[in-house]
Write a protein that holds these residues in place. Sequence first.
Motif, mmCIF file in Angstrom:
data_model
loop_
_atom_site.group_PDB
_atom_site.id
_atom_site.type_symbol
_atom_site.label_atom_id
_atom_site.label_comp_id
_atom_site.label_asym_id
_atom_site.label_seq_id
_atom_site.Cartn_x
_atom_site.Cartn_y
_atom_site.Cartn_z
ATOM 1 N N ARG A 186 0.984 6.254 13.285
ATOM 2 C CA ARG A 186 1.804 7.034 12.349
ATOM 3 C C ARG A 186 0.932 8.076 11.666
ATOM 4 O O ARG A 186 -0.247 7.842 11.422
ATOM 5 C CB ARG A 186 2.425 6.090 11.311
ATOM 6 N N THR A 187 1.526 9.226 11.361
ATOM 7 C CA THR A 187 0.829 10.237 10.569
ATOM 8 C C THR A 187 1.756 10.733 9.465
ATOM 9 O O THR A 187 2.962 10.859 9.667
ATOM 10 C CB THR A 187 0.374 11.442 11.421
ATOM 11 N N THR A 205 -2.315 6.367 10.311
ATOM 12 C CA THR A 205 -2.358 4.909 10.477
ATOM 13 C C THR A 205 -2.773 4.600 11.906
ATOM 14 O O THR A 205 -2.130 5.048 12.856
ATOM 15 C CB THR A 205 -0.992 4.273 10.179
ATOM 16 N N LYS A 227 -4.766 -2.979 11.768
ATOM 17 C CA LYS A 227 -4.171 -1.725 11.284
ATOM 18 C C LYS A 227 -4.931 -1.204 10.068
ATOM 19 O O LYS A 227 -5.150 -1.938 9.106
ATOM 20 C CB LYS A 227 -2.695 -1.951 10.928
ATOM 21 N N ALA A 287 -5.511 2.558 7.547
ATOM 22 C CA ALA A 287 -5.093 3.921 7.205
ATOM 23 C C ALA A 287 -6.329 4.739 6.856
ATOM 24 O O ALA A 287 -7.229 4.261 6.157
ATOM 25 C CB ALA A 287 -4.125 3.902 6.031
ATOM 26 N N VAL A 289 -7.603 3.712 1.402
ATOM 27 C CA VAL A 289 -7.544 4.603 2.560
ATOM 28 C C VAL A 289 -8.950 5.063 2.905
ATOM 29 O O VAL A 289 -9.662 5.607 2.058
ATOM 30 C CB VAL A 289 -6.637 5.820 2.272
ATOM 31 N N ASP A 304 4.027 -1.094 13.849
ATOM 32 C CA ASP A 304 3.573 -0.719 12.512
ATOM 33 C C ASP A 304 4.219 -1.597 11.440
ATOM 34 O O ASP A 304 3.560 -2.054 10.496
ATOM 35 C CB ASP A 304 3.899 0.758 12.272
ATOM 36 N N GLU A 336 -2.023 -5.050 7.248
ATOM 37 C CA GLU A 336 -3.275 -4.301 7.178
ATOM 38 C C GLU A 336 -4.471 -5.216 7.457
ATOM 39 O O GLU A 336 -4.520 -6.357 6.996
ATOM 40 C CB GLU A 336 -3.436 -3.676 5.787
#
Length: 251
Positions: free
Chosen positions: A11-12, A23, A31, A33, A66, A99, A104
């Motif tokens: 994902r962006t 991501t 996962k 970010a 992040v 996702d 995470e």
Amino acid sequence: MFEKCEAIVLRTIDYGETHKIVTLLTREWGKVAVMARGAKKPNSRLSSVTHLFTYGHYLIQKSRGVGSLHQGEIIDALRGIREDIFATAYASYVVELTDKIMEERRPNPYLFELLLQTLKYMNDGLDLEILTYIYEMKMLRVIGLPPSLDGCAVCGRSEGRFSFSIKEGGFLCDQCEEKDPYRFSLSSAAVRLLRLFYHLDLSRLGKISVKKETKNELHHVISAYYDEYSGLSLKTKRFLEQIEQLKSRLQ
């Protein structure tokens, strides 16, 4: 300190005028970010490596929140997916499903390999619907929602004719089918494929030719099962349904 990982772009999100929050599903860490500074600029060295579905090596500065993406090297851009609207729709659904399910920083090498192999098959032009059904069935094990497929969910009987009960969470034999008046009637081919897709080693997938009627059976059962038990709401699901309608009209 920068660390190298193998990853797929899930994902962006645009951040400011020129940046992206990306991501990644990494083989090593699960996962994560990362901030890709300047990635929206056409001449940025991070532009191509942060496209959706891209598979590559990434150099990341990790943090509790992040992280920061320093550079990337494409292993496979999977360009064939992005250049086909149907492949894009199915791949987007599979990626969003991943996702939503993945937490995470929880490494899952099995899931990483499953997603990578699925995207590669989609990129190579294999049956998009069948690949999606296989992925959905295999994800049920990952999220802890395994259906009863080896036998009747009520009595355990493994031979004979079966239907599928969302209420009972799996197959019903003909002797127990009255337990659920809303059960899905299934052909023997659909029963066999549901079992196959759940247990199949995807890396050994050969050519599978499935009739449209059987695909419809698989679609109805799998979608109903996810709707009842997963609690997931996916933006790409609606887009995929529209694409499937368009595909049906074109056939």
